[in-house]
Structure formats: structure tokens, C-alpha cells
Scaffold this motif. Structure first.
Motif, PDB file in Angstrom:
ATOM      1  N   ASP A 125       5.159   0.227  -2.195  1.00  0.00           N
ATOM      2  CA  ASP A 125       4.848  -1.204  -2.212  1.00  0.00           C
ATOM      3  C   ASP A 125       4.842  -1.796  -0.802  1.00  0.00           C
ATOM      4  OD1 ASP A 125       4.426  -3.819  -2.814  1.00  0.00           O
ATOM      5  OD2 ASP A 125       6.222  -4.089  -4.038  1.00  0.00           O
ATOM      6  N   PRO A 126       3.644  -1.928  -0.182  1.00  0.00           N
ATOM      7  CA  PRO A 126       3.553  -2.533   1.153  1.00  0.00           C
ATOM      8  C   PRO A 126       3.812  -4.035   1.152  1.00  0.00           C
ATOM      9  CG  PRO A 126       1.617  -1.170   0.648  1.00  0.00           C
ATOM     10  CD  PRO A 126       2.354  -1.383  -0.636  1.00  0.00           C
ATOM     11  N   THR A 127       3.945  -4.643  -0.012  1.00  0.00           N
ATOM     12  CA  THR A 127       4.154  -6.089  -0.068  1.00  0.00           C
ATOM     13  C   THR A 127       5.630  -6.475  -0.048  1.00  0.00           C
ATOM     14  OG1 THR A 127       4.258  -6.301  -2.496  1.00  0.00           O
ATOM     15  CG2 THR A 127       2.072  -6.242  -1.491  1.00  0.00           C
ATOM     16  N   MET A 128       6.536  -5.491   0.103  1.00  0.00           N
ATOM     17  CA  MET A 128       7.971  -5.799   0.125  1.00  0.00           C
ATOM     18  C   MET A 128       8.341  -6.455   1.443  1.00  0.00           C
ATOM     19  SD  MET A 128       9.827  -2.710  -1.946  1.00  0.00           S
ATOM     20  CE  MET A 128      11.259  -3.754  -2.226  1.00  0.00           C
ATOM     21  N   LYS A 129       8.592  -7.726   1.403  1.00  0.00           N
ATOM     22  CA  LYS A 129       8.817  -8.515   2.604  1.00  0.00           C
ATOM     23  C   LYS A 129      10.040  -8.022   3.390  1.00  0.00           C
ATOM     24  CE  LYS A 129       6.587 -12.692   0.888  1.00  0.00           C
ATOM     25  NZ  LYS A 129       6.735 -14.139   0.593  1.00  0.00           N
ATOM     26  N   GLN A 172      -0.161  -6.582   4.814  1.00  0.00           N
ATOM     27  CA  GLN A 172      -1.098  -7.106   3.798  1.00  0.00           C
ATOM     28  C   GLN A 172      -2.400  -6.314   3.763  1.00  0.00           C
ATOM     29  OE1 GLN A 172      -1.380 -11.371   3.710  1.00  0.00           O
ATOM     30  NE2 GLN A 172      -3.281 -11.368   2.537  1.00  0.00           N
ATOM     31  N   PHE A 173      -2.807  -5.749   4.903  1.00  0.00           N
ATOM     32  CA  PHE A 173      -4.035  -4.952   4.962  1.00  0.00           C
ATOM     33  C   PHE A 173      -3.738  -3.672   5.732  1.00  0.00           C
ATOM     34  CE2 PHE A 173      -5.412  -9.345   4.599  1.00  0.00           C
ATOM     35  CZ  PHE A 173      -6.395  -9.288   3.619  1.00  0.00           C
ATOM     36  N   ASP A 174      -4.274  -2.553   5.242  1.00  0.00           N
ATOM     37  CA  ASP A 174      -4.056  -1.297   5.955  1.00  0.00           C
ATOM     38  C   ASP A 174      -5.129  -1.100   7.014  1.00  0.00           C
ATOM     39  OD1 ASP A 174      -6.353  -0.390   4.638  1.00  0.00           O
ATOM     40  OD2 ASP A 174      -5.375   1.310   3.674  1.00  0.00           O
ATOM     41  N   ASP A 175      -5.158   0.078   7.623  1.00  0.00           N
ATOM     42  CA  ASP A 175      -6.075   0.332   8.738  1.00  0.00           C
ATOM     43  C   ASP A 175      -7.473   0.727   8.290  1.00  0.00           C
ATOM     44  OD1 ASP A 175      -4.100  -0.356  10.466  1.00  0.00           O
ATOM     45  OD2 ASP A 175      -3.581   1.673  11.082  1.00  0.00           O
ATOM     46  N   GLU A 176      -7.772   0.548   7.012  1.00  0.00           N
ATOM     47  CA  GLU A 176      -9.149   0.599   6.509  1.00  0.00           C
ATOM     48  C   GLU A 176      -9.602  -0.775   6.025  1.00  0.00           C
ATOM     49  OE1 GLU A 176     -10.441   4.882   4.895  1.00  0.00           O
ATOM     50  OE2 GLU A 176      -9.094   3.827   3.511  1.00  0.00           O
ATOM     51  N   GLY A 177      -8.747  -1.772   6.195  1.00  0.00           N
ATOM     52  CA  GLY A 177      -9.077  -3.120   5.733  1.00  0.00           C
ATOM     53  C   GLY A 177      -8.848  -3.337   4.253  1.00  0.00           C
ATOM     54  N   ILE A 178      -8.091  -2.416   3.607  1.00  0.00           N
ATOM     55  CA  ILE A 178      -7.808  -2.542   2.174  1.00  0.00           C
ATOM     56  C   ILE A 178      -6.610  -3.472   1.977  1.00  0.00           C
ATOM     57  CG2 ILE A 178      -7.101  -1.316   0.087  1.00  0.00           C
ATOM     58  CD1 ILE A 178      -9.922  -0.645   0.930  1.00  0.00           C
ATOM     59  N   GLU A 179      -6.760  -4.447   1.105  1.00  0.00           N
ATOM     60  CA  GLU A 179      -5.642  -5.332   0.791  1.00  0.00           C
ATOM     61  C   GLU A 179      -4.633  -4.579  -0.072  1.00  0.00           C
ATOM     62  OE1 GLU A 179      -4.751  -9.953  -0.416  1.00  0.00           O
ATOM     63  OE2 GLU A 179      -6.755  -9.109  -0.783  1.00  0.00           O
ATOM     64  N   THR A 180      -3.354  -4.747   0.243  1.00  0.00           N
ATOM     65  CA  THR A 180      -2.324  -3.913  -0.364  1.00  0.00           C
ATOM     66  C   THR A 180      -1.769  -4.514  -1.649  1.00  0.00           C
ATOM     67  OG1 THR A 180      -0.592  -4.948   0.973  1.00  0.00           O
ATOM     68  CG2 THR A 180      -1.634  -2.965   1.856  1.00  0.00           C
ATOM     69  N   LYS A 181      -1.125  -3.646  -2.419  1.00  0.00           N
ATOM     70  CA  LYS A 181      -0.445  -4.023  -3.656  1.00  0.00           C
ATOM     71  C   LYS A 181       0.525  -2.906  -4.010  1.00  0.00           C
ATOM     72  CE  LYS A 181      -4.009  -1.936  -6.597  1.00  0.00           C
ATOM     73  NZ  LYS A 181      -4.559  -1.171  -5.471  1.00  0.00           N
ATOM     74  N   LYS A 182       1.366  -3.161  -4.978  1.00  0.00           N
ATOM     75  CA  LYS A 182       2.317  -2.151  -5.445  1.00  0.00           C
ATOM     76  C   LYS A 182       1.573  -1.075  -6.226  1.00  0.00           C
ATOM     77  CE  LYS A 182       6.575  -1.690  -8.180  1.00  0.00           C
ATOM     78  NZ  LYS A 182       7.604  -2.426  -8.961  1.00  0.00           N
ATOM     79  N   THR A 183       1.909   0.190  -5.951  1.00  0.00           N
ATOM     80  CA  THR A 183       1.293   1.325  -6.642  1.00  0.00           C
ATOM     81  C   THR A 183       2.373   2.110  -7.376  1.00  0.00           C
ATOM     82  OG1 THR A 183      -0.455   1.535  -4.971  1.00  0.00           O
ATOM     83  CG2 THR A 183      -0.036   3.451  -6.370  1.00  0.00           C
ATOM     84  N   THR A 184       2.197   2.305  -8.678  1.00  0.00           N
ATOM     85  CA  THR A 184       3.102   3.144  -9.455  1.00  0.00           C
ATOM     86  C   THR A 184       2.730   4.602  -9.249  1.00  0.00           C
ATOM     87  OG1 THR A 184       3.466   1.444 -11.138  1.00  0.00           O
ATOM     88  CG2 THR A 184       3.914   3.725 -11.772  1.00  0.00           C
TER      89      THR A 184
END
Length: 466
Positions: free
Chosen positions: A284-288, A295-307
Motif C-alpha cells: 500500500d503506497p498510500t500509507m501516510k 501517489q504516483f510511481d515512476d511510470e506515472g501510475i496512480e497508486t492504491k492498496k493491492t491485495t
């Protein structure tokens, strides 16, 4: 720098590439090393440059330029990169479609760190450690980085992210009657000076590691046995990193990392049970405030929690835009590079075992004979993350539900599937720990991130290395 990045993408597109992205980055880093109540040295470093990825004739190309003065330097780097490329007619590169993102993100900094501030905190921590009996050496390394990262690509994304990381590494070494023991800890996160000053965290941690190092000089080693183990969140963080996080990176699963960093034992096991129902894993890249917060990775993808694992079933891997096409999945926002000098790889952000609902004291009380394993130390894992051994900083024997003798030089060993299946309890004390030195790739890239989890109970082999 942003203007150079914009021009680089346009120039590459005019040169006939299928795709191009550029990362313009700037970092200011300041650090100090403190020993024996004095500052050994202070370091400051300013770094800036641009990294450019292209696809031409179904081949990835990459170049980077440190502190470019003119756009001619960037054009020359792109031209040389494309000239060295050879067409690939067999395997077409397919990227998962991504909408253009245009965003500016300023990550929360309550108090901007200054060199004088972190030195003061470091000296106070060093004093706290040194005052404990039997301590012969204290090493304290506070540091911070102020970062700006701009991403632009041929699909129209323009993303600027500004963030600060503030961290302190501490080591306490004690000696008594021919026995030397060291205990270390890292504290901090994404944010300002508050990452070190909140709740008097640093002074508490400094005292804890010093007291434990001193006590360990009187501790005994343990004989090898297979037993119940209760692992605290700090130890679980490294265990999660090594035997759950790394094999969840899709490039490892596909064997693309096998030559220098290994693969994953659970290749082709998506949808299968790989552990007990108590095992839940996510990234989870959104964990403050975690070092893996973005919020965005190095491909410009917006992040979210992944199970990744749900109730013991392997659900997904960490994916980039290319591997997600192989797995018929979606990108998870895990492509990251150490800095502009390197091409991005699939990396953990904040990978954790999910929180449980059990009281930790009750978990321990149910153990007739076993060990409480505390705090991460050194891992040793095979190429497919199947056989693992991780040393802890200290352990304690559990007898009839009571914590008894302190034990030193303890290593915990097992195989991934057998250990995962043995997990029968997860505490309600979920904690995220900072990881500052994860290596991957060739050339090697060192990355910071978060890892975490609660106290967990399972079965493994325990022994002392000395």
C-alpha cells in the motif's frame, strides 16, 4: 529541469520512438555521524539530473544525464541511446493503457528539518545510549533528504511530487566478561522533523536498544529446536520483506531477475492456497508517513492498496505496465528507481502482513513452550525465496505462557510454505517500520520503503549462531 524533461520527451517522439518518459529529479541530502558524544562528520549533497526511457523497435532504451547545462547534452544522450538499440522483431512490447495524469503533490511536512536540529537530536540519543552500563560504543546517524521529482511522458502525463524523508539510525554496543552484543534500530519516515520528535520516540528507542544490548551480555545462547515462535512487529517487517514482498514482484515471478536477484517459488500459483487463513498480505503506497508513501510511481501510475494474499490464497503480484499484460492484471503502481540515474524496477512500497484481532498477551499466554522473537537483524534467503533464515536481535523463552530467559545470537529458520501454513494467530498491534537499504537490480539500486505487520505466531526452527 522540468523544461528539459518536457523537451526531451518531445525530441524523442520526433525521433520516432514508440514511447518515452522522463524523470527530472533533484535531491538535497544532509547527514551527520555521531560517536562518543561528538560529531564525527557532517555531509551535505545536492544531486540533480534527468533519466529518460524510450521504446524503439520494441526495445527498451535508457539514458541519464547529471546536472545538464544545455539541451544539446540531453539530445546527444538520447541519440546515443537510440543508436545503440537493436530492433526486436520477435517480442512486441505491450504497455497497459494509462490515462494521462497531470498533478502536483506536496507531501506533508509539519516542521522542515535542518542540519542543526537533527544533530541536536542525534547528540541527545548518543548521550542516552552511552549512559547505560556496559555500553562501549554508540553510533548515531541522523539524516534527511528534500526531494523533487517531475515525471512526463509521450501520453500526456505531467506529475510533480515534492517530499521530505527524515530518518535516524542508531547502534548500541555493549561488552561484558568477553561477550560483545549490539542492538540497532532505525526510526523515521516521510515527513519533516516530526518523524523524529513525536512522542519522544527517539529517546525511548535509544534507551531501549542500549538497555537490551547491556542485558544481552548476560544472556545465554539457545540449543537448536523446532518450536512455536511469536514474532514481534519489527521482526515481522523484515520477514515480510524477504519472503513475501520480494517474491511478489512480478519481474521475479517471470524470472527476469533470476540472474542477479532470484525468482519466486510460487510462480504459476495465483489463486492457490499458500498459507493459513490467518495470512493476509498487501502492498500500500498510500500509507501516510511511511517511507513507501507516494501517489504516483515512476511510470506515472496512480497508486492504491493491492491485495497480494487473502486468507492464505495468493491473489496478485506487484505489477508494472508491461508485466500486467502478461498476467492479465492491472499495474499496481510499484515501478520505482533509486533516482534519475537508474531505470525503474518493480519495488515494494509498503508491504505488510495484515492486522489481526488477537491480544498479544493472550497469544503469548497460549504458548506452553516457545520463543518470543524480537527485532530484525540479518536475512539469508535462497534464490526463490523458499528456504529462509533471519537472525533476530534478541529472543526470550516462553514457558507456560510466561516470558522468561533472555537469549542471544538467535537465528530463525524455515521454508516459506510450511511456515505460512503454521501461522495460527495475528495480533492487533499492526506496526509499519522504515526500511532504508533494500537492494535489487544490476546495477544495484538501493531503495527505501516501509514494511510491517502485527505480532504473529507460527512454527519454525530456532538456534543460536554462536
Amino acid at each position: 529541469m522540468q523544461d528539459f524533461a518536457d523537451k526531451a520527451v518531445k525530441y524523442a517522439e520526433q525521433s520516432g520512438v514508440q514511447y518515452c518518459d522522463a524523470r527530472a529529479e533533484q535531491q538535497e541530502r544532509k547527514s551527520a555521524l555521531i560517536e562518543k558524544n561528538s560529531v564525527e562528520y557532517v555531509r551535505t549533497n545536492d544531486d540533480r539530473g534527468i533519466g529518460i526511457r524510450t521504446i524503439k523497435d520494441n526495445v527498451w532504451n535508457f539514458c541519464s544525464i547529471t546536472n545538464p547545462k544545455t539541451f544539446e547534452q540531453i539530445k546527444d544522450a538520447i541519440d546515443n541511446s537510440l543508436k545503440s538499440s537493436k530492433s526486436n522483431n520477435r517480442n512486441k512490447i505491450k504497455l497497459y493503457p494509462n490515462l494521462a495524469n497531470k498533478s502536483k503533490v506536496n507531501y506533508l511536512v509539519i516542521k522542515k528539518p535542518e542540519l542543526e536540529d537533527i544533530i541536536k537530536i542525534g547528540l541527545e540519543a548518543d548521550k542516552t545510549i552511552s549512559e547505560i552500563p556496559k555500553i562501549i560504543k554508540s553510533i548515531v546517524n541522523p539524516w534527511f533528504t528534500i526531494n523533487s521529482k517531475y515525471f512526463v511522458n509521450t501520453e500526456g502525463s505531467e506529475i510533480l511530487q515534492n517530499f521530505t524523508d527524515t530518518v535516524i539510525d542508531m547502534i548500541a554496543t555493549a561488552h561484558n566478561s568477553g561477550i560483545t552484543q549490539s542492538v540497532n534500530i532505525t526510526e523515521g519516515g516521510r515527513g519533516g522533523l516530526e518523524q523524529l520528535t513525536n512522542k519522544n520516540k527517539i529517546q525511548k528507542s535509544a534507551k531501549e536498544i542500549a538497555v537490551k544490548a547491556s542485558q544481552l551480555t548476560l544472556a545465554k545462547p539457545v540449543k537448536e529446536e523446532n518450536s512455536t515462535v511469536v514474532m514481534n512487529p519489527d521482526f515481522v517487517s523484515l520477514l515480510t520483506h524477504e519472503i513475501l514482498g520480494h517474491p511478489s514482484e512480478a519481474d521475479r515471478v517471470l524470472g527476469k531477475e533470476m540472474a542477479w536477484a532470484g525468482g519466486a517459488w510460487w510462480k504459476n500459483k495465483l489463486g492457490e492456497k499458500i498459507g493459513s487463513e490467518n495470512l493476509n498480505v498487501f502492498d500500500d503506497p498510500t500509507m501516510k508517513e511511511s517511507l513507501g508513501w507516494y501517489q504516483f510511481d515512476d511510470e506515472g501510475i496512480e497508486t492504491k492498496k493491492t491485495t497480494l494474499v487473502e486468507n492464505g490464497v495468493l491473489k496478485n503480484h506487484m505489477q508494472n505496465r508491461e508485466t500486467s499484460m502478461d498476467f492479465d492484471s492491472i499495474p499496481t503502481g510499484n515501478m520505482r528507481a533509486t533516482n534519475y540515474r537508474f531505470i525503474p524496477l518493480i519495488r515494494m512500497a509498503c508491504t505488510c502482513i495484515g492486522n489481526g484481532d488477537r491480544d498479544v498477551n493472550e497469544i503469548i499466554k497460549e504458548v506452553k513452550h516457545g520463543y518470543l522473537i524480537s527485532n530484525m537483524k540479518i536475512p539469508s534467503i535462497d534464490m526463490k525465496r523458499y528456504n529462509w533464515s533471519i537472525s533476530c536481535q534478541y529472543a526470550q523463552r516462553i514457558e507456560n505462557g510466561e516470558i522468561t530467559n533472555l537469549l542471544r545470537d538467535v537465528i530463525v529458520m524455515g521454508t516459506a510454505p510450511k511456515f505460512f501454513e503454521s501461522i495460527d494467530a495475528c495480533g492487533n498491534d499492526f506496526t509499519v517500520r522504515p526500511i532504508t537499504n533494500c537492494g535489487k537490480g544490476d546495477p544495484m539500486q538501493s531503495m527505501i520503503m516501509g514494511n510491517g505487520g502485527p505480532t504473529i505466531r507460527g512454527n519454525a526452527t530456532v538456534k543460536s549462531v554462536n
